[in-house]
Write an enzyme that holds these catalytic residues in place. Structure first.
Site, PDB file in Angstrom:
ATOM      1  N   CYS A  29     -29.872   0.647   9.481  1.00 48.18           N
ATOM      2  CA  CYS A  29     -31.156   1.168   9.012  1.00 48.18           C
ATOM      3  C   CYS A  29     -31.245   2.689   9.174  1.00 48.18           C
ATOM      4  O   CYS A  29     -31.500   3.194  10.261  1.00 48.18           O
ATOM      5  CB  CYS A  29     -32.292   0.485   9.775  1.00 48.18           C
ATOM      6  SG  CYS A  29     -33.922   1.105   9.336  1.00 48.18           S
ATOM      7  N   CYS A  78     -34.658   4.105  10.196  1.00 54.12           N
ATOM      8  CA  CYS A  78     -34.943   3.944  11.627  1.00 54.12           C
ATOM      9  C   CYS A  78     -34.175   4.950  12.473  1.00 54.12           C
ATOM     10  O   CYS A  78     -34.700   5.506  13.424  1.00 54.12           O
ATOM     11  CB  CYS A  78     -34.523   2.552  12.116  1.00 54.12           C
ATOM     12  SG  CYS A  78     -34.994   1.191  11.043  1.00 54.12           S
ATOM     13  N   ASP A  79     -32.921   5.164  12.130  1.00 55.68           N
ATOM     14  CA  ASP A  79     -32.008   5.793  13.090  1.00 55.68           C
ATOM     15  C   ASP A  79     -31.476   7.169  12.706  1.00 55.68           C
ATOM     16  O   ASP A  79     -30.788   7.803  13.506  1.00 55.68           O
ATOM     17  CB  ASP A  79     -30.806   4.860  13.344  1.00 55.68           C
ATOM     18  CG  ASP A  79     -31.245   3.547  14.001  1.00 55.68           C
ATOM     19  OD1 ASP A  79     -32.295   3.549  14.659  1.00 55.68           O
ATOM     20  OD2 ASP A  79     -30.535   2.538  13.858  1.00 55.68           O
TER      21      ASP A  79
END
Lengths: 312, 312
Positions: free
Chosen positions: A133, A136-137
């Site tokens: 992701c 997200c990261d």
């Protein structure tokens, strides 16, 4: 057979939000989870984009939501659901490996699993440089060199997302052209800090405590090469966990995600769905929003249903 | 004229979530707010149903989200937007009372105001017994006697919601039949702990530190009566704050809410909307989910738009 008003299947952010709202309507609510509270979110080291919560481990955020559902009276049991069955009177039976539950409304929040590649080191470095992701990261790799594996729209979008924060993005694709939109591919090709590795597959992720390099194999020449990267984002699709829904007769879309209306209800009256199992944007905030809508609406449904059955 | 990539209008949970996600895409993001960070949420004493946050003041939750947006680089200015105008090249000019901003994508998150009755004491006791949201505040009145003012679906739903937790619910309606569905009205009429005051309007809310009674007037007889209650829920509709959107040519639905697609985009390319201004379930969790989707999609739009303009 134990009696509940609402059974929520899955204790990720969508399921827990639905349970919070159903329980707040004074409905006897059961949550069934086969893994851990928080679902897939619990596998994320750090979440910093859930609005209102500055920085939190995914596991901790899951526990907070579970505690909140518990405080409003929802019960959480760690059992795997094997079957969901609609009775003639429109109520439901939910079967797990060890018990049967009778209820009047169901929320399916079984999530989706990111499809794994099966490369060597992929599991060992998950959360330590291997991510599924970018949204997200990405910020954990600011100024660093990373790779994206995949050639579909989500891989290309992830690469474009990463370009803004990373020093260089390698794209690893097994074919000689992208499956994703030309527009996205063209945009990527025009970037200075992108290296596209056509006809290549990820053989291995290497490192010590975290990822330090990847090994690629050219599928045409069988040549191997090792490239230093700090992160490997694997974008080879997600797999909705929708078998249970499908077996119960719930309609899926062409990609296997559960189809829902604006009220989060499926084609099957009384069965609602929320979160990643319904597709769309795979973010905690979105799962929570959908779970909230599902929780409110399953509550209304159950109240009406019980009244109807009582009147008969 | 100052340059931004994205301008978000409104710093409630939807706007701040959109800003968090737009800023995380490395877009130069401005949030404009005419009141306080948190928007209408900031007026709620205590929020206990936002998943993942056990108990928090609305003001504090707003500040947390604003701080998060700030940390990712979004800028928040306290200015009232007077006009949104699309230029010939598809980019936008946003005018406030003191400045002009040029940008490539806009998120309208201007919210909705609960319609006030205008009764004496209504403003003085707001948040001290006078509430506009049963889902938010019902549990503060557990075991107590409350009133709901209104006769539409949302008033009836609120009353049914309150019945489960309150000792008695008075419904105050100015006509002799409900505007809301018969089903809901019938359900209410059948309850033991409901008193329906037909042909009645709320004249005054009374109390000391918090609400202790209400004064009703019968519109047919002009008779006044005082009833002891701890809470008064006013459900006479919400008013979307959609004038700005409407003036900019954005399509509204029959109730005056901004129409959006699944991607939260309005009929006007590059203009997205999220939260209460789009109607639906008026909950923080839902606003956050919609804001997240709007933030991600306005980001994609702006990136493509800037590339397109550069190519021309």
């Amino acid at each position: 057979m134990q009696e509940y008003d609402v059974v929520v299947i899955g204790a990720g952010p969508a399921g827990l939000s639905a349970a919070i709202y159903a329980a707040r309507r004074a409905l006897n609510t059961l949550i069934l989870e086969s893994g851990v509270a928080g679902g897939q979110m619990a596998a994320t080291n750090e979440i910093e984009n859930y609005p209102g919560v500055e920085k939190v481990g995914g596991m901790a955020l899951g526990e907070r939501m579970a505690k909140q559902a518990d405080r409003f009276g929802a019960e959480l049991k760690y059992e795997t659901v094997n079957a969901l069955q609609k009775k003639d009177d429109g109520s439901f039976v939910v079967r797990t490996e060890s018990a049967e539950y009778h209820c009047y409304g169901v929320v399916i929040a079984t999530g989706a699993a990111h499809r794994k590649l099966g490369a060597k080191g992929e599991d060992a470095f998950a959360g330590k440089g291997v991510s599924y992701c970018a949204t997200c990261d990405a910020l954990f790799f600011r100024g660093k060199e990373v790779a994206v594996v995949g050639g579909g729209n989500s891989a290309l979008s992830a690469a474009l997302y990463l370009i803004d924060v990373c020093s260089r993005v390698h794209i690893v694709h097994r074919r000689d052209e992208f499956r994703g939109e030309e527009r996205l591919g063209g945009e990527l090709a025009a970037k200075q800090n992108v290296a596209i590795h056509w006809d290549s597959v990820l053989e291995e992720v290497r490192g010590k405590d975290s990822v330090s390099s990847m090994v690629l194999k050219n599928v045409k020449t069988n040549e191997l090469s090792e490239i230093a990267v700090s992160g490997v984002f694997i974008y080879v699709g997600v797999v909705p966990t929708a078998k249970l829904a499908q077996d119960a007769g719930v309609e899926l879309d062409q990609y296997g995600f559960v189809k829902v209306g604006e009220d989060q209800q499926t084609c099957c009256a009384g069965v609602f769905a929320a979160g990643d199992v319904t597709g769309g944007v795979l973010q905690v905030a979105v799962a929570v929003g959908e779970g909230t809508i599902a929780g409110i609406n399953v509550g209304t449904f159950v109240k009406n249903k019980k009244k109807e059955l009582k009147a008969e």
